[in-house]
Design a protein around this motif. Structure first.
Motif, PDB file in Angstrom:
ATOM      1  N   TRP A 288      18.821 -76.078 -57.468  1.00 22.01           N
ATOM      2  CA  TRP A 288      18.133 -74.932 -56.860  1.00 22.01           C
ATOM      3  C   TRP A 288      17.435 -75.224 -55.794  1.00 22.01           C
ATOM      4  O   TRP A 288      17.251 -74.487 -54.798  1.00 22.01           O
ATOM      5  N   ASN A 289      16.453 -76.129 -55.819  1.00 26.12           N
ATOM      6  CA  ASN A 289      15.475 -76.444 -54.906  1.00 26.12           C
ATOM      7  C   ASN A 289      15.518 -77.445 -53.798  1.00 26.12           C
ATOM      8  O   ASN A 289      14.865 -77.687 -52.982  1.00 26.12           O
ATOM      9  N   GLU A 290      17.034 -77.903 -53.888  1.00 28.25           N
ATOM     10  CA  GLU A 290      17.293 -78.819 -52.782  1.00 28.25           C
ATOM     11  C   GLU A 290      17.116 -78.340 -51.423  1.00 28.25           C
ATOM     12  O   GLU A 290      17.561 -77.605 -50.964  1.00 28.25           O
ATOM     13  N   GLY A 291      16.418 -79.445 -50.731  1.00 23.66           N
ATOM     14  CA  GLY A 291      16.436 -79.174 -49.272  1.00 23.66           C
ATOM     15  C   GLY A 291      15.361 -77.878 -48.948  1.00 23.66           C
ATOM     16  O   GLY A 291      15.389 -77.469 -47.744  1.00 23.66           O
ATOM     17  N   LEU A 292      14.684 -77.349 -49.995  1.00 21.70           N
ATOM     18  CA  LEU A 292      13.810 -76.143 -49.619  1.00 21.70           C
ATOM     19  C   LEU A 292      12.950 -76.484 -48.657  1.00 21.70           C
ATOM     20  O   LEU A 292      12.575 -75.403 -47.586  1.00 21.70           O
ATOM     21  N   PHE A 293      12.107 -77.725 -48.544  1.00 20.77           N
ATOM     22  CA  PHE A 293      10.948 -77.904 -47.669  1.00 20.77           C
ATOM     23  C   PHE A 293      11.032 -79.042 -46.723  1.00 20.77           C
ATOM     24  O   PHE A 293      10.349 -79.177 -45.935  1.00 20.77           O
ATOM     25  N   THR A 294      12.477 -78.855 -46.413  1.00 19.15           N
ATOM     26  CA  THR A 294      12.910 -79.952 -45.431  1.00 19.15           C
ATOM     27  C   THR A 294      12.534 -79.793 -44.083  1.00 19.15           C
ATOM     28  O   THR A 294      11.668 -80.500 -43.379  1.00 19.15           O
ATOM     29  N   LYS A 295      12.420 -78.122 -43.474  1.00 23.21           N
ATOM     30  CA  LYS A 295      11.738 -77.963 -42.329  1.00 23.21           C
ATOM     31  C   LYS A 295      10.161 -78.307 -41.990  1.00 23.21           C
ATOM     32  O   LYS A 295       9.556 -78.619 -41.215  1.00 23.21           O
ATOM     33  N   LEU A 296       9.512 -78.235 -43.256  1.00 22.73           N
ATOM     34  CA  LEU A 296       7.901 -78.229 -43.412  1.00 22.73           C
ATOM     35  C   LEU A 296       7.785 -79.690 -43.430  1.00 22.73           C
ATOM     36  O   LEU A 296       6.613 -80.054 -42.737  1.00 22.73           O
ATOM     37  N   PHE A 297       8.599 -80.347 -43.952  1.00 20.28           N
ATOM     38  CA  PHE A 297       8.371 -81.960 -43.834  1.00 20.28           C
ATOM     39  C   PHE A 297       8.456 -82.599 -42.434  1.00 20.28           C
ATOM     40  O   PHE A 297       7.660 -83.530 -41.897  1.00 20.28           O
ATOM     41  N   PHE A 298       9.632 -82.379 -41.795  1.00 19.41           N
ATOM     42  CA  PHE A 298      10.219 -82.835 -40.530  1.00 19.41           C
ATOM     43  C   PHE A 298       9.631 -82.357 -39.347  1.00 19.41           C
ATOM     44  O   PHE A 298       9.396 -83.060 -38.381  1.00 19.41           O
ATOM     45  N   ASN A 299       9.335 -80.968 -39.577  1.00 23.36           N
ATOM     46  CA  ASN A 299       8.728 -80.162 -38.208  1.00 23.36           C
ATOM     47  C   ASN A 299       7.308 -80.602 -38.190  1.00 23.36           C
ATOM     48  O   ASN A 299       6.617 -81.112 -38.930  1.00 23.36           O
ATOM     49  N   ASN A 300       6.725 -79.924 -36.994  1.00 26.00           N
ATOM     50  CA  ASN A 300       5.387 -80.399 -36.853  1.00 26.00           C
ATOM     51  C   ASN A 300       4.479 -79.507 -38.005  1.00 26.00           C
ATOM     52  O   ASN A 300       5.003 -78.189 -38.223  1.00 26.00           O
TER      53      ASN A 300
END
Length: 305
Positions: A43-55
């Motif tokens: 369910w949560n897979e990849g939810l926070f990817t942008k938060l981690f990799f972006n500024n």
């Protein structure tokens, strides 16, 4: 940019609380992020990817220099870390924010300087130090091209487990608007209880939302609805049954521009409300991106303080 102080009290067992750890994602190392992703369920897979990799959206700073203090784990009134953090913050006259994704609805006895963002609450009983927390949902919009409404039926969709208030509402709406205007798929069990991922079941659920312009959203065990936020993410119009419901950012967002919110006692008015509805699916999607996606919420949750 909001300056936040995140105390160094995070434990590995806190990883399971995904909604509550969005604060720390930009500031953790690759090893811990990988462990979070490995332990994340489907369910949560990849939810926070942008938060981690972006500024980073937030600036992590000292207690003395911060605007607010963030608790980096799921709130619990019995966790001694909460009291310690609030006491330390009080020395510098700082507010503390905590997050609580749970079905529990009763009030808490909160420290004076703690603001609790929670998913489940009764609007009439919402404490002065309590706010509504959205749930974060996977974003499959690009893959499914869900904002293309040319082939979308102007009907009401619902796919899921139904009993109690849900079954009663479904039957009422079916009688009021007619079965031709309803696309209801009723399941005998809540599919999470099967203990495994059923891809076809999940695909059918998402298709039911994307194929219908409206999605019926009724509370579950807690007084909130995951389906509500999924519909917003997919650019569909939620028909939210008001069960003493409060929503995030009610002082900032004019929710009447994005949803139909109706009491059960007013369901006879639903055909008229749908006929007059001018809500634009594109606007719904943009609002979700700005305020209710993980990165959008991280940018804006301070507005709800």
């Amino acid at each position: 940019m909001t300056k936040i102080h995140i105390p160094n009290v995070f434990r590995k067992e806190d990883i399971q609380c995904f909604t509550e750890i969005f604060l720390i994602i930009p500031f953790i190392n690759q090893s811990l992020y990988s462990e979070i992703q490995q332990k994340a369920n489907w369910w949560n897979e990849g939810l926070f990817t942008k938060l981690f990799f972006n500024n980073p959206i937030l600036t992590n700073t000292t207690l003395e220099e911060c605007n607010i203090v963030g608790i980096p784990f799921k709130y619990s009134p019995t966790d001694n870390r909460v009291i310690d953090i609030c006491n330390d913050a009080q020395k510098y006259n700082k507010k503390v924010v905590a997050f609580y994704n749970d079905d529990f609805t009763d009030s808490f006895n909160l420290p004076d300087n703690l603001i609790l963002f929670r998913t489940s609450a009764l609007k009439s009983q919402l404490g002065v130090n309590e706010r509504i927390l959205p749930v974060f949902v996977p974003d499959h919009s690009s893959a499914n091209n869900i904002l293309n409404t040319s082939s979308v039926k102007r009907s009401i969709g619902f796919c899921g487990h139904s009993e109690g208030i849900r079954l009663r509402i479904l039957n009422k709406i079916n009688n009021i608007v007619g079965s031709d205007n309803c696309d209801f798929i009723i399941r005998s069990t809540f599919y999470h209880n099967t203990g495994q991922v059923n891809i076809n079941t999940r695909r059918e659920y998402c298709a039911n939302i994307t194929n219908n312009l409206y999605t019926l959203c009724v509370r579950g065990a807690g007084n909130f609805s995951y389906r509500f936020y999924e519909a917003l993410c997919m650019g569909r119009i939620p028909i939210l049954i008001n069960t003493d419901t409060s929503l995030p950012f009610e002082k900032t967002i004019d929710w009447s521009k994005y949803i139909i919110k109706i009491n059960e006692s007013e369901l006879e008015q639903l055909p008229s409300l749908i006929k007059k509805c001018k809500i634009n699916p594109i606007d719904i999607r943009r609002m979700w991106e700005e305020y209710l996606s993980p990165e959008g919420y991280t940018k804006n949750f301070h507005k709800d303080l």
